[in-house]
Design an enzyme around this catalytic site. Sequence first.
Site, PDB file in Angstrom:
ATOM      1  N   GLY A  11      34.665  26.839 -16.854  1.00 56.25           N
ATOM      2  CA  GLY A  11      34.788  28.027 -17.701  1.00 56.25           C
ATOM      3  C   GLY A  11      33.428  28.687 -17.871  1.00 56.25           C
ATOM      4  O   GLY A  11      32.449  27.999 -18.142  1.00 56.25           O
ATOM      5  N   ASP A 138      33.418  25.621 -25.790  1.00 54.58           N
ATOM      6  CA  ASP A 138      34.208  24.691 -26.618  1.00 54.58           C
ATOM      7  C   ASP A 138      33.366  23.707 -27.438  1.00 54.58           C
ATOM      8  O   ASP A 138      33.882  23.070 -28.348  1.00 54.58           O
ATOM      9  CB  ASP A 138      35.152  23.876 -25.728  1.00 54.58           C
ATOM     10  CG  ASP A 138      36.240  24.746 -25.131  1.00 54.58           C
ATOM     11  OD1 ASP A 138      36.571  25.771 -25.751  1.00 54.58           O
ATOM     12  OD2 ASP A 138      36.741  24.414 -24.042  1.00 54.58           O
ATOM     13  N   ARG A 265      50.290  39.488 -39.629  1.00 53.59           N
ATOM     14  CA  ARG A 265      50.098  39.837 -38.217  1.00 53.59           C
ATOM     15  C   ARG A 265      49.445  38.673 -37.475  1.00 53.59           C
ATOM     16  O   ARG A 265      48.660  37.922 -38.056  1.00 53.59           O
ATOM     17  CB  ARG A 265      49.153  41.042 -38.081  1.00 53.59           C
ATOM     18  CG  ARG A 265      49.656  42.306 -38.723  1.00 53.59           C
ATOM     19  CD  ARG A 265      50.640  43.011 -37.773  1.00 53.59           C
ATOM     20  NE  ARG A 265      50.853  44.377 -38.181  1.00 53.59           N
ATOM     21  CZ  ARG A 265      51.714  44.791 -39.092  1.00 53.59           C
ATOM     22  NH1 ARG A 265      52.461  43.910 -39.724  1.00 53.59           N
ATOM     23  NH2 ARG A 265      51.839  46.073 -39.377  1.00 53.59           N
TER      24      ARG A 265
HETATM   25  P1  ADP Z   1      34.601  22.815 -17.377  1.00 54.95           P
HETATM   26  O1  ADP Z   1      33.459  22.408 -16.521  1.00 54.95           O
HETATM   27  O2  ADP Z   1      34.370  24.114 -18.064  1.00 54.95           O
HETATM   28  O3  ADP Z   1      35.038  21.685 -18.287  1.00 54.95           O
HETATM   29  P2  ADP Z   1      36.889  22.237 -15.632  1.00 54.95           P
HETATM   30  O4  ADP Z   1      37.379  21.079 -16.434  1.00 54.95           O
HETATM   31  O5  ADP Z   1      37.898  23.179 -15.079  1.00 54.95           O
HETATM   32  O6  ADP Z   1      35.836  23.158 -16.415  1.00 54.95           O
HETATM   33  O7  ADP Z   1      36.043  21.633 -14.415  1.00 54.95           O
HETATM   34  C1  ADP Z   1      35.421  22.490 -13.471  1.00 54.95           C
HETATM   35  C2  ADP Z   1      35.469  21.857 -12.130  1.00 54.95           C
HETATM   36  O8  ADP Z   1      34.778  20.596 -12.145  1.00 54.95           O
HETATM   37  C3  ADP Z   1      36.859  21.494 -11.624  1.00 54.95           C
HETATM   38  O9  ADP Z   1      37.524  22.607 -11.071  1.00 54.95           O
HETATM   39  C4  ADP Z   1      36.542  20.463 -10.577  1.00 54.95           C
HETATM   40  O10 ADP Z   1      36.078  21.068  -9.382  1.00 54.95           O
HETATM   41  C5  ADP Z   1      35.379  19.707 -11.218  1.00 54.95           C
HETATM   42  N1  ADP Z   1      35.920  18.534 -11.922  1.00 54.95           N
HETATM   43  C6  ADP Z   1      36.524  18.494 -13.127  1.00 54.95           C
HETATM   44  N2  ADP Z   1      36.943  17.241 -13.414  1.00 54.95           N
HETATM   45  C7  ADP Z   1      36.592  16.481 -12.347  1.00 54.95           C
HETATM   46  C8  ADP Z   1      36.768  15.103 -12.007  1.00 54.95           C
HETATM   47  N3  ADP Z   1      37.382  14.246 -12.833  1.00 54.95           N
HETATM   48  N4  ADP Z   1      36.309  14.674 -10.810  1.00 54.95           N
HETATM   49  C9  ADP Z   1      35.664  15.522  -9.975  1.00 54.95           C
HETATM   50  N5  ADP Z   1      35.486  16.826 -10.220  1.00 54.95           N
HETATM   51  C10 ADP Z   1      35.938  17.298 -11.383  1.00 54.95           C
END
Ligand code: ADP
Length: 360
Positions: A11, A138, A265
Amino acid sequence: MRRIAVLTSGGDAPGMNAAVWAMIKLAAARGIHVIGVEGGYDGLIDGVFQDLTRALDGGGLAPVAGLDWLAGTGGTFLGSSRCPRFRGPEGRARACARLSDADVDGLVVIGGNGSLTGAHLLASECGVPVVGIPASIDNDIGGSTDAIGVDTALNTIIEACDRVSDTARSHHRAFVLEVMGRRSGYLAMASAVAATADAVLLPEQPRDAAETLDQLEDLLRRSFSTDRSKRRVLIIKAEGVPTPTLLLAEQLQGRVEDLENVSVRGIVLGHLIRGGHPTYHDRMMAGRLALAALDALSAGSSDVMAGWQANIGTRTQDPHVSIVSLSDMLTETDRLLDGTSDVTTMRMRLIREVQGVLAL
Ligand code: ADP
Protein backbone atom coordinates in the site's frame (compact mmCIF):
# COMPACT_ATOMS: atom_id res chain seq x y z
CA MET A 1 29.49 -0.15 -1.28
CA ARG A 2 29.19 1.08 -4.87
CA ARG A 3 25.62 0.59 -5.95
CA ILE A 4 22.25 -0.06 -4.27
CA ALA A 5 18.65 -0.62 -5.39
CA VAL A 6 15.54 0.83 -3.77
CA LEU A 7 11.90 -0.15 -4.14
CA THR A 8 8.50 0.78 -2.70
CA SER A 9 5.96 -1.99 -2.21
CA GLY A 10 2.45 -2.75 -0.96
CA GLY A 11 0.00 0.00 0.00
CA ASP A 12 1.40 3.42 -0.90
CA ALA A 13 1.96 5.86 1.94
CA PRO A 14 2.68 9.61 1.85
CA GLY A 15 6.36 10.05 2.60
CA MET A 16 7.59 7.08 0.54
CA ASN A 17 8.90 9.54 -2.05
CA ALA A 18 10.62 11.57 0.66
CA ALA A 19 12.41 8.40 1.81
CA VAL A 20 13.53 7.60 -1.76
CA TRP A 21 14.70 11.18 -2.31
CA ALA A 22 16.70 11.17 0.93
CA MET A 23 18.23 7.83 -0.07
CA ILE A 24 19.26 9.22 -3.49
CA LYS A 25 20.82 12.39 -2.06
CA LEU A 26 22.63 10.68 0.80
CA ALA A 27 23.95 7.86 -1.38
CA ALA A 28 25.07 10.25 -4.13
CA ALA A 29 26.96 12.34 -1.57
CA ARG A 30 28.81 9.17 -0.52
CA GLY A 31 29.57 8.17 -4.10
CA ILE A 32 27.04 5.31 -4.12
CA HIS A 33 24.92 4.80 -7.24
CA VAL A 34 21.18 4.24 -6.70
CA ILE A 35 18.87 2.41 -9.06
CA GLY A 36 15.10 2.49 -8.55
CA VAL A 37 12.99 -0.63 -9.06
CA GLU A 38 9.73 0.19 -10.81
CA GLY A 39 6.46 -1.32 -9.50
CA GLY A 40 7.70 -2.97 -6.29
CA TYR A 41 8.41 -6.72 -6.31
CA ASP A 42 6.87 -7.07 -9.80
CA GLY A 43 9.57 -4.79 -11.19
CA LEU A 44 12.23 -6.65 -9.23
CA ILE A 45 11.22 -10.02 -10.69
CA ASP A 46 11.06 -8.54 -14.19
CA GLY A 47 14.22 -6.46 -13.82
CA VAL A 48 12.59 -3.06 -14.48
CA PHE A 49 15.13 -0.58 -13.16
CA GLN A 50 15.87 3.11 -13.63
CA ASP A 51 18.96 5.09 -12.69
CA LEU A 52 18.33 7.57 -9.88
CA THR A 53 21.89 8.93 -9.70
CA ARG A 54 24.22 10.13 -12.46
CA ALA A 55 27.95 10.71 -12.73
CA LEU A 56 29.03 14.37 -12.83
CA ASP A 57 31.56 15.51 -15.43
CA GLY A 58 33.99 16.74 -12.83
CA GLY A 59 33.66 13.53 -10.79
CA GLY A 60 31.24 12.49 -8.06
CA LEU A 61 27.55 11.65 -8.26
CA ALA A 62 24.28 13.61 -8.18
CA PRO A 63 20.58 12.73 -8.30
CA VAL A 64 19.31 12.42 -11.89
CA ALA A 65 17.87 15.73 -13.07
CA GLY A 66 14.23 16.62 -12.50
CA LEU A 67 13.58 14.70 -9.30
CA ASP A 68 13.84 17.56 -6.83
CA TRP A 69 10.04 17.79 -6.51
CA LEU A 70 9.91 14.32 -4.99
CA ALA A 71 10.09 14.92 -1.25
CA GLY A 72 6.90 16.93 -1.03
CA THR A 73 4.63 14.57 -2.95
CA GLY A 74 2.35 11.71 -1.91
CA GLY A 75 2.08 8.28 -3.54
CA THR A 76 5.20 6.65 -4.90
CA PHE A 77 6.79 7.75 -8.15
CA LEU A 78 8.56 4.38 -8.46
CA GLY A 79 5.17 2.68 -8.44
CA SER A 80 4.03 -0.18 -6.24
CA SER A 81 2.27 -3.52 -6.64
CA ARG A 82 0.69 -6.43 -4.89
CA CYS A 83 2.86 -9.19 -6.32
CA PRO A 84 1.66 -12.78 -5.74
CA ARG A 85 4.73 -14.14 -7.63
CA PHE A 86 7.01 -12.86 -4.86
CA ARG A 87 5.25 -15.04 -2.28
CA GLY A 88 6.72 -18.18 -3.90
CA PRO A 89 10.42 -19.20 -3.75
CA GLU A 90 10.67 -19.21 -7.57
CA GLY A 91 9.60 -15.58 -7.80
CA ARG A 92 12.09 -14.59 -5.13
CA ALA A 93 14.87 -16.61 -6.82
CA ARG A 94 14.22 -14.66 -10.04
CA ALA A 95 14.29 -11.40 -8.10
CA CYS A 96 17.59 -12.43 -6.54
CA ALA A 97 19.06 -13.20 -9.97
CA ARG A 98 17.94 -9.76 -11.24
CA LEU A 99 19.70 -8.09 -8.32
CA SER A 100 22.92 -9.98 -9.10
CA ASP A 101 22.60 -9.06 -12.80
CA ALA A 102 22.17 -5.42 -11.79
CA ASP A 103 25.39 -5.74 -9.79
CA VAL A 104 24.02 -4.11 -6.63
CA ASP A 105 25.54 -4.40 -3.16
CA GLY A 106 22.25 -3.96 -1.33
CA LEU A 107 18.49 -3.47 -1.58
CA VAL A 108 16.28 -1.08 0.41
CA VAL A 109 12.61 -2.09 0.69
CA ILE A 110 10.17 0.65 1.72
CA GLY A 111 6.75 -0.77 2.59
CA GLY A 112 4.32 -2.27 5.06
CA ASN A 113 4.43 -5.52 7.02
CA GLY A 114 3.67 -7.68 3.94
CA SER A 115 6.51 -6.09 1.98
CA LEU A 116 8.85 -6.45 4.94
CA THR A 117 7.89 -10.13 5.29
CA GLY A 118 8.96 -10.54 1.65
CA ALA A 119 12.16 -8.58 2.39
CA HIS A 120 12.95 -10.94 5.29
CA LEU A 121 12.53 -14.02 3.08
CA LEU A 122 14.62 -12.49 0.30
CA ALA A 123 17.36 -11.57 2.78
CA SER A 124 17.58 -15.14 4.04
CA GLU A 125 17.49 -16.72 0.57
CA CYS A 126 19.63 -14.32 -1.47
CA GLY A 127 23.24 -13.20 -1.10
CA VAL A 128 22.33 -9.52 -1.55
CA PRO A 129 21.91 -7.60 1.75
CA VAL A 130 18.37 -6.27 2.34
CA VAL A 131 17.29 -3.45 4.68
CA GLY A 132 13.69 -2.35 5.30
CA ILE A 133 12.05 1.00 6.04
CA PRO A 134 8.52 0.93 7.56
CA ALA A 135 5.91 2.78 5.48
CA SER A 136 2.21 2.10 5.99
CA ILE A 137 -0.67 4.32 6.97
CA ASP A 138 -2.03 1.51 9.20
CA ASN A 139 0.76 1.84 11.81
CA ASP A 140 0.84 -1.92 12.23
CA ILE A 141 4.57 -2.55 11.97
CA GLY A 142 6.46 -3.87 14.99
CA GLY A 143 9.68 -2.18 16.13
CA SER A 144 8.55 1.29 15.04
CA THR A 145 6.19 3.49 17.03
CA ASP A 146 5.32 5.30 13.81
CA ALA A 147 5.51 4.23 10.20
CA ILE A 148 5.96 6.67 7.31
CA GLY A 149 2.54 7.93 6.20
CA VAL A 150 0.64 7.59 9.48
CA ASP A 151 0.92 11.24 10.49
CA THR A 152 -0.20 12.51 7.08
CA ALA A 153 -3.14 10.08 7.01
CA LEU A 154 -4.22 11.19 10.49
CA ASN A 155 -4.06 14.85 9.54
CA THR A 156 -6.18 14.14 6.45
CA ILE A 157 -8.75 12.29 8.58
CA ILE A 158 -8.90 15.07 11.15
CA GLU A 159 -9.42 17.67 8.46
CA ALA A 160 -12.26 15.56 7.02
CA CYS A 161 -13.79 15.26 10.50
CA ASP A 162 -13.63 19.04 10.96
CA ARG A 163 -15.31 19.60 7.61
CA VAL A 164 -18.03 17.07 8.28
CA SER A 165 -18.53 18.56 11.75
CA ASP A 166 -19.11 22.03 10.25
CA THR A 167 -22.05 20.79 8.23
CA ALA A 168 -23.23 18.41 10.97
CA ARG A 169 -23.50 21.24 13.50
CA SER A 170 -25.54 23.29 11.08
CA HIS A 171 -28.18 20.56 10.81
CA HIS A 172 -28.15 18.39 13.97
CA ARG A 173 -26.53 15.57 12.09
CA ALA A 174 -24.77 12.45 13.19
CA PHE A 175 -22.03 11.11 10.97
CA VAL A 176 -20.63 7.61 10.91
CA LEU A 177 -17.26 8.18 9.31
CA GLU A 178 -15.20 5.20 8.13
CA VAL A 179 -11.42 5.28 7.99
CA MET A 180 -9.03 2.67 6.57
CA GLY A 181 -7.78 -0.15 8.78
CA ARG A 182 -8.85 -3.73 8.12
CA ARG A 183 -6.91 -5.38 10.93
CA SER A 184 -5.57 -2.36 12.78
CA GLY A 185 -7.83 0.26 14.37
CA TYR A 186 -4.95 2.66 15.00
CA LEU A 187 -6.15 5.37 12.58
CA ALA A 188 -9.69 5.21 14.00
CA MET A 189 -8.47 5.29 17.58
CA ALA A 190 -5.97 8.12 17.15
CA SER A 191 -8.25 10.26 15.01
CA ALA A 192 -11.23 9.78 17.35
CA VAL A 193 -9.25 11.35 20.16
CA ALA A 194 -7.85 14.21 18.08
CA ALA A 195 -11.14 14.98 16.31
CA THR A 196 -13.11 14.78 19.60
CA ALA A 197 -15.43 12.14 18.23
CA ASP A 198 -18.31 10.85 20.32
CA ALA A 199 -17.62 7.18 19.74
CA VAL A 200 -15.13 4.92 18.02
CA LEU A 201 -15.58 1.39 16.69
CA LEU A 202 -12.42 -0.70 16.36
CA PRO A 203 -11.70 -4.21 15.03
CA GLU A 204 -9.60 -4.87 18.17
CA GLN A 205 -12.78 -4.53 20.27
CA PRO A 206 -15.21 -7.01 18.68
CA ARG A 207 -18.79 -6.07 19.55
CA ASP A 208 -22.15 -7.65 18.98
CA ALA A 209 -23.77 -5.80 16.04
CA ALA A 210 -27.23 -5.52 17.69
CA GLU A 211 -25.73 -4.32 20.97
CA THR A 212 -23.61 -1.73 19.16
CA LEU A 213 -26.70 -0.42 17.41
CA ASP A 214 -28.51 -0.13 20.75
CA GLN A 215 -25.55 1.74 22.26
CA LEU A 216 -25.28 4.10 19.30
CA GLU A 217 -29.02 4.80 19.39
CA ASP A 218 -28.71 5.59 23.06
CA LEU A 219 -25.76 7.88 22.30
CA LEU A 220 -27.79 9.79 19.71
CA ARG A 221 -30.82 10.13 21.97
CA ARG A 222 -28.72 11.40 24.87
CA SER A 223 -26.65 13.71 22.71
CA PHE A 224 -29.52 15.40 20.95
CA SER A 225 -31.76 15.55 24.05
CA THR A 226 -32.68 19.03 25.28
CA ASP A 227 -30.43 18.33 28.23
CA ARG A 228 -27.27 18.22 26.21
CA SER A 229 -28.58 19.64 22.95
CA LYS A 230 -25.51 18.71 21.00
CA ARG A 231 -25.55 19.75 17.39
CA ARG A 232 -23.13 17.15 16.07
CA VAL A 233 -22.43 13.51 16.78
CA LEU A 234 -19.36 11.95 15.20
CA ILE A 235 -18.82 8.21 15.23
CA ILE A 236 -15.52 7.02 13.76
CA LYS A 237 -15.49 3.46 12.52
CA ALA A 238 -12.53 1.41 11.28
CA GLU A 239 -12.93 -0.39 7.98
CA GLY A 240 -12.36 -3.76 9.68
CA VAL A 241 -15.53 -3.50 11.81
CA PRO A 242 -17.89 -5.87 9.96
CA THR A 243 -21.12 -3.84 9.56
CA PRO A 244 -20.88 -1.75 6.35
CA THR A 245 -20.75 1.94 7.26
CA LEU A 246 -23.60 3.14 5.03
CA LEU A 247 -25.81 0.32 6.31
CA LEU A 248 -24.97 1.21 9.90
CA ALA A 249 -25.91 4.85 9.24
CA GLU A 250 -29.19 3.72 7.63
CA GLN A 251 -30.02 1.43 10.55
CA LEU A 252 -29.27 4.21 13.02
CA GLN A 253 -31.42 6.64 11.06
CA GLY A 254 -34.25 4.09 11.28
CA ARG A 255 -33.84 3.98 15.06
CA VAL A 256 -34.13 7.76 15.54
CA GLU A 257 -36.85 8.63 13.00
CA ASP A 258 -38.89 10.07 15.87
CA LEU A 259 -36.24 12.67 16.76
CA GLU A 260 -37.24 15.85 15.01
CA ASN A 261 -34.63 17.51 12.78
CA VAL A 262 -32.01 14.84 13.47
CA SER A 263 -30.47 12.85 10.66
CA VAL A 264 -27.69 10.29 10.34
CA ARG A 265 -25.27 10.05 7.43
CA GLY A 266 -22.52 7.60 6.54
CA ILE A 267 -19.28 8.58 4.85
CA VAL A 268 -16.38 6.36 3.76
CA LEU A 269 -13.09 8.24 3.41
CA GLY A 270 -11.41 5.27 1.71
CA HIS A 271 -8.44 6.08 -0.53
CA LEU A 272 -8.67 9.83 0.15
CA ILE A 273 -6.65 9.04 3.26
CA ARG A 274 -3.72 7.64 1.29
CA GLY A 275 -2.96 10.65 -0.86
CA GLY A 276 -1.68 14.16 -0.28
CA HIS A 277 1.52 15.98 0.56
CA PRO A 278 3.40 14.34 3.42
CA THR A 279 3.50 16.32 6.66
CA TYR A 280 6.69 17.67 8.25
CA HIS A 281 6.75 14.67 10.60
CA ASP A 282 6.55 12.09 7.79
CA ARG A 283 9.20 13.87 5.71
CA MET A 284 11.56 14.27 8.64
CA MET A 285 11.12 10.64 9.70
CA ALA A 286 11.56 9.46 6.09
CA GLY A 287 14.90 11.28 5.91
CA ARG A 288 16.16 9.91 9.21
CA LEU A 289 15.09 6.34 8.42
CA ALA A 290 16.71 6.53 4.98
CA LEU A 291 19.97 7.69 6.57
CA ALA A 292 19.88 4.82 9.10
CA ALA A 293 19.06 2.27 6.37
CA LEU A 294 21.98 3.47 4.25
CA ASP A 295 24.30 3.35 7.27
CA ALA A 296 23.11 -0.19 8.05
CA LEU A 297 23.83 -1.36 4.49
CA SER A 298 27.23 0.38 4.54
CA ALA A 299 28.06 -1.40 7.79
CA GLY A 300 27.32 -4.76 6.14
CA SER A 301 23.99 -5.42 7.91
CA SER A 302 21.19 -7.36 6.27
CA ASP A 303 17.73 -8.69 7.20
CA VAL A 304 17.13 -5.62 9.39
CA MET A 305 14.77 -2.61 9.48
CA ALA A 306 15.34 0.98 10.55
CA GLY A 307 12.58 1.70 13.08
CA TRP A 308 11.39 4.91 14.75
CA GLN A 309 11.33 4.58 18.52
CA ALA A 310 10.26 6.85 21.35
CA ASN A 311 12.58 7.52 24.27
CA ILE A 312 11.59 6.81 27.84
CA GLY A 313 12.82 8.78 30.85
CA THR A 314 12.84 12.29 32.15
CA ARG A 315 15.66 13.70 30.04
CA THR A 316 14.55 15.66 27.01
CA GLN A 317 15.41 13.58 23.96
CA ASP A 318 14.18 13.29 20.42
CA PRO A 319 12.76 9.95 19.28
CA HIS A 320 15.54 7.85 17.82
CA VAL A 321 16.09 5.43 14.98
CA SER A 322 16.96 1.90 15.98
CA ILE A 323 17.97 -1.04 13.84
CA VAL A 324 15.84 -4.12 14.54
CA SER A 325 16.07 -7.55 12.95
CA LEU A 326 13.28 -8.18 10.45
CA SER A 327 12.52 -11.46 12.18
CA ASP A 328 12.00 -9.74 15.59
CA MET A 329 9.99 -6.97 13.99
CA LEU A 330 7.66 -9.54 12.31
CA THR A 331 7.11 -11.33 15.63
CA GLU A 332 6.25 -7.98 17.23
CA THR A 333 3.95 -7.15 14.30
CA ASP A 334 1.97 -10.34 15.00
CA ARG A 335 1.66 -9.26 18.63
CA LEU A 336 0.51 -5.79 17.58
CA LEU A 337 -2.21 -7.30 15.43
CA ASP A 338 -3.40 -10.01 17.83
CA GLY A 339 -3.50 -7.49 20.69
CA THR A 340 -0.83 -9.12 22.92
CA SER A 341 1.88 -6.48 22.37
CA ASP A 342 2.53 -4.14 25.30
CA VAL A 343 1.89 -1.12 23.12
CA THR A 344 -1.50 -2.47 21.93
CA THR A 345 -2.48 -3.14 25.55
CA MET A 346 -1.46 0.41 26.47
CA ARG A 347 -3.29 1.92 23.47
CA MET A 348 -6.43 -0.06 24.32
CA ARG A 349 -6.23 1.09 27.95
CA LEU A 350 -5.88 4.66 26.78
CA ILE A 351 -8.86 4.34 24.46
CA ARG A 352 -10.95 2.86 27.31
CA GLU A 353 -10.04 5.89 29.39
CA VAL A 354 -10.82 8.19 26.51
CA GLN A 355 -14.11 6.40 25.95
CA GLY A 356 -15.08 7.69 29.37
CA VAL A 357 -14.76 11.11 27.77
CA LEU A 358 -16.31 10.03 24.49
CA ALA A 359 -20.01 9.47 24.94
CA LEU A 360 -19.96 5.72 24.29
P1 ADP B 1 2.01 -4.01 2.69
O1 ADP B 1 3.46 -4.11 2.41
O2 ADP B 1 1.50 -2.62 2.56
O3 ADP B 1 1.64 -4.70 3.98
P2 ADP B 1 0.96 -6.31 1.21
O4 ADP B 1 0.59 -7.10 2.42
O5 ADP B 1 0.01 -6.33 0.06
O6 ADP B 1 1.23 -4.76 1.50
O7 ADP B 1 2.37 -6.87 0.70
C1 ADP B 1 3.00 -6.30 -0.44
C2 ADP B 1 3.71 -7.37 -1.18
O8 ADP B 1 4.71 -7.99 -0.34
C3 ADP B 1 2.85 -8.55 -1.62
O9 ADP B 1 2.14 -8.27 -2.81
C4 ADP B 1 3.89 -9.62 -1.84
O10 ADP B 1 4.57 -9.43 -3.07
C5 ADP B 1 4.87 -9.35 -0.70
N1 ADP B 1 4.51 -10.21 0.44
C6 ADP B 1 3.52 -10.03 1.33
N2 ADP B 1 3.46 -11.07 2.20
C7 ADP B 1 4.44 -11.93 1.82
C8 ADP B 1 4.88 -13.20 2.28
N3 ADP B 1 4.30 -13.81 3.33
N4 ADP B 1 5.90 -13.81 1.63
C9 ADP B 1 6.51 -13.20 0.59
N5 ADP B 1 6.13 -12.01 0.09
C10 ADP B 1 5.12 -11.39 0.69
